[in-house]
Write an enzyme that holds these catalytic residues in place. Structure first.
Site, PDB file in Angstrom:
ATOM      1  N   ASP A  19     -20.419  19.340 -28.996  1.00 40.27           N
ATOM      2  CA  ASP A  19     -19.833  18.092 -28.761  1.00 40.27           C
ATOM      3  C   ASP A  19     -18.432  17.627 -29.332  1.00 40.27           C
ATOM      4  OD1 ASP A  19     -19.570  15.643 -27.350  1.00 40.27           O
ATOM      5  OD2 ASP A  19     -21.130  14.573 -28.900  1.00 40.27           O
ATOM      6  N   ARG A  32      -7.872  16.091 -22.593  1.00 43.24           N
ATOM      7  CA  ARG A  32      -9.136  16.499 -22.874  1.00 43.24           C
ATOM      8  C   ARG A  32      -9.662  17.935 -22.657  1.00 43.24           C
ATOM      9  NH1 ARG A  32     -13.178  12.783 -24.011  1.00 43.24           N
ATOM     10  NH2 ARG A  32     -14.539  14.086 -22.863  1.00 43.24           N
ATOM     11  N   ASN A  67     -23.255  14.794 -16.872  1.00 42.64           N
ATOM     12  CA  ASN A  67     -21.871  15.164 -16.929  1.00 42.64           C
ATOM     13  C   ASN A  67     -21.030  14.961 -15.743  1.00 42.64           C
ATOM     14  OD1 ASN A  67     -22.062  17.342 -20.109  1.00 42.64           O
ATOM     15  ND2 ASN A  67     -21.510  15.291 -19.962  1.00 42.64           N
ATOM     16  N   GLU A 206     -35.979  21.743 -36.635  1.00 45.43           N
ATOM     17  CA  GLU A 206     -35.220  20.991 -37.464  1.00 45.43           C
ATOM     18  C   GLU A 206     -33.824  20.505 -36.801  1.00 45.43           C
ATOM     19  OE1 GLU A 206     -36.220  20.574 -40.660  1.00 45.43           O
ATOM     20  OE2 GLU A 206     -38.291  21.292 -40.025  1.00 45.43           O
TER      21      GLU A 206
HETATM   22  C1  IPE Z   1     -23.967  16.339 -24.616  1.00 51.79           C
HETATM   23  O1  IPE Z   1     -22.681  15.689 -24.669  1.00 51.79           O
HETATM   24  C2  IPE Z   1     -23.895  17.265 -23.181  1.00 51.79           C
HETATM   25  C3  IPE Z   1     -23.085  18.425 -23.640  1.00 51.79           C
HETATM   26  C4  IPE Z   1     -22.658  18.636 -24.963  1.00 51.79           C
HETATM   27  C5  IPE Z   1     -22.829  19.528 -22.776  1.00 51.79           C
HETATM   28  P1  IPE Z   1     -22.084  14.253 -24.054  1.00 51.79           P
HETATM   29  O2  IPE Z   1     -20.735  14.156 -25.041  1.00 51.79           O
HETATM   30  O3  IPE Z   1     -22.223  14.293 -22.701  1.00 51.79           O
HETATM   31  O4  IPE Z   1     -23.190  13.213 -24.690  1.00 51.79           O
HETATM   32  P2  IPE Z   1     -23.076  11.611 -24.825  1.00 51.79           P
HETATM   33  O5  IPE Z   1     -22.636  11.055 -23.505  1.00 51.79           O
HETATM   34  O6  IPE Z   1     -22.042  11.368 -25.827  1.00 51.79           O
HETATM   35  O7  IPE Z   1     -24.587  11.416 -25.319  1.00 51.79           O
HETATM   36  C1  IPE Z   2     -18.445  18.265 -25.412  1.00 50.52           C
HETATM   37  O1  IPE Z   2     -17.168  17.648 -25.641  1.00 50.52           O
HETATM   38  C2  IPE Z   2     -18.317  19.093 -23.856  1.00 50.52           C
HETATM   39  C3  IPE Z   2     -19.137  18.483 -22.883  1.00 50.52           C
HETATM   40  C4  IPE Z   2     -19.714  17.588 -22.893  1.00 50.52           C
HETATM   41  C5  IPE Z   2     -18.777  19.396 -21.353  1.00 50.52           C
HETATM   42  P1  IPE Z   2     -17.027  16.077 -24.937  1.00 50.52           P
HETATM   43  O2  IPE Z   2     -16.223  16.350 -23.765  1.00 50.52           O
HETATM   44  O3  IPE Z   2     -18.285  15.509 -24.796  1.00 50.52           O
HETATM   45  O4  IPE Z   2     -16.184  15.516 -26.036  1.00 50.52           O
HETATM   46  P2  IPE Z   2     -16.089  14.072 -26.490  1.00 50.52           P
HETATM   47  O5  IPE Z   2     -17.417  13.614 -26.916  1.00 50.52           O
HETATM   48  O6  IPE Z   2     -15.626  13.130 -25.366  1.00 50.52           O
HETATM   49  O7  IPE Z   2     -15.193  14.017 -27.737  1.00 50.52           O
HETATM   50 MG    MG Z   3     -19.276  14.058 -26.040  1.00 49.01          MG
END
Ligand code: IPE
Ligand code: IPE
Ligand code: MG
Length: 251
Positions: A19, A32, A67, A206
């Site tokens: 994330d 992004r 997503n 964990e």
């Molecule tokens: C979780 O991350 C999914 C992946 C890492 C692929 P998100 O960024 O989508 O999760 P939320 O929406 O913050 O919970």
């Molecule tokens: C994780 O990074 C990748 C996916 C969920 C595909 P994010 O795209 O969720 O990045 P943030 O959380 O918006 O910073």
């Molecule tokens: Mg995210």
């Protein structure tokens, strides 16, 4: 190292909620998508680090079923990155003897990344020692729905009586059938939640949460997570004294 720590092994299976790609990019005035591109580099680094650190199973949460709700341009970019990653990395997986698996509703992925995924899985299907699992269009709740549908079909056909259903029957219908449960779940970027990732499989895992965003995550960060794992006592419902006794008996 204490006796207790020295005989502790593992983790054998690490699950990572990758994330923070978007925030990492935006904090530097980048799009992004740039964050996701950089995130792919981290995937390469971490896959390599896992072999060096003797972690035989690595599950990467790459795209959740939720997503799809993101802007279409971001979803399309993620699907293209997935396809590119699979096309470019298959040779590396083969070179390192890593078997690729996928968990999630794979049949709902767009045709091109799905074809690249199927090709990569086929090309690595004979490997036994090292495993890379990609969670794609994955949702633990969908996984339970799909498992329930499969079990109900079996009961309707009279192949399984409802009163005979045990956890093993359900486990056998999860996308992760044949894979060990994760020992350690890591989430980057400072969020302290599971976001529908391996809810059943992580019943006794964990957890390690780090503020580092995924593009900045290195082998040293992974080592920190593993060190934290080793500092814990996994009791699986028993008492610490019972574990100490079993440990001394097994020596
Ligand atoms: C979780 O991350 C999914 C992946 C890492 C692929 P998100 O960024 O989508 O999760 P939320 O929406 O913050 O919970
Ligand atoms: C994780 O990074 C990748 C996916 C969920 C595909 P994010 O795209 O969720 O990045 P943030 O959380 O918006 O910073
Ligand atoms: Mg995210």
């Amino acid at each position: 190292m204490s006796d207790k720590a020295s005989i502790k092994s593992g983790p054998d299976h690490i699950g990572i909620i990758m994330d923070g790609n978007g925030r990492w990019a935006q904090s530097q005035g980048l799009s992004r998508i740039k964050g996701h591109q950089q995130g792919v580099e981290t995937c390469r680094r971490v896959i390599e680090a896992c072999q060096e650190l003797d972690i035989h199973y690595l599950t990467l949460y790459a795209f959740s079923a939720e997503n799809w709700k993101r802007p279409e341009t971001e979803v399309n970019a993620l699907m293209e990155l997935l396809e590119l990653f699979l096309m470019r990395e298959t040779d590396t997986l083969i070179k390192h003897g890593i078997k690729l698996h996928a968990i999630g509703r794979i049949h709902e992925l767009p045709a091109k990344p799905r074809a690249a995924l199927e090709q990569a899985m086929e090309a690595t299907s004979h490997f036994k020692d090292w495993h890379l699992v990609l969670a794609l269009n994955y949702s633990s709740r969908n996984e339970i729905v799909d498992a329930t549908r499969a079990i109900v079909k079996k009961t309707i056909k009279g192949k399984l009586y409802p009163e005979d259903i045990e956890w093993e029957d359900i486990k056998g219908k999860l996308y992760t059938d044949g894979l060990p449960d994760p020992d350690l779940i890591v989430r980057t970027s400072g969020e302290n939640r599971l976001s529908n990732f391996l809810l059943m499989q992580s019943a006794y895992a964990e957890f390690y949460f780090t503020p580092t965003c995924w593009p900045d995550f290195t082998k040293a960060h992974l080592q920190e997570a593993i060190d934290s794992y080793h500092s814990r006592e996994r009791r699986f419902g028993r008492t610490g004294e019972q574990l100490d006794r079993e440990t001394s008996l097994s020596r």
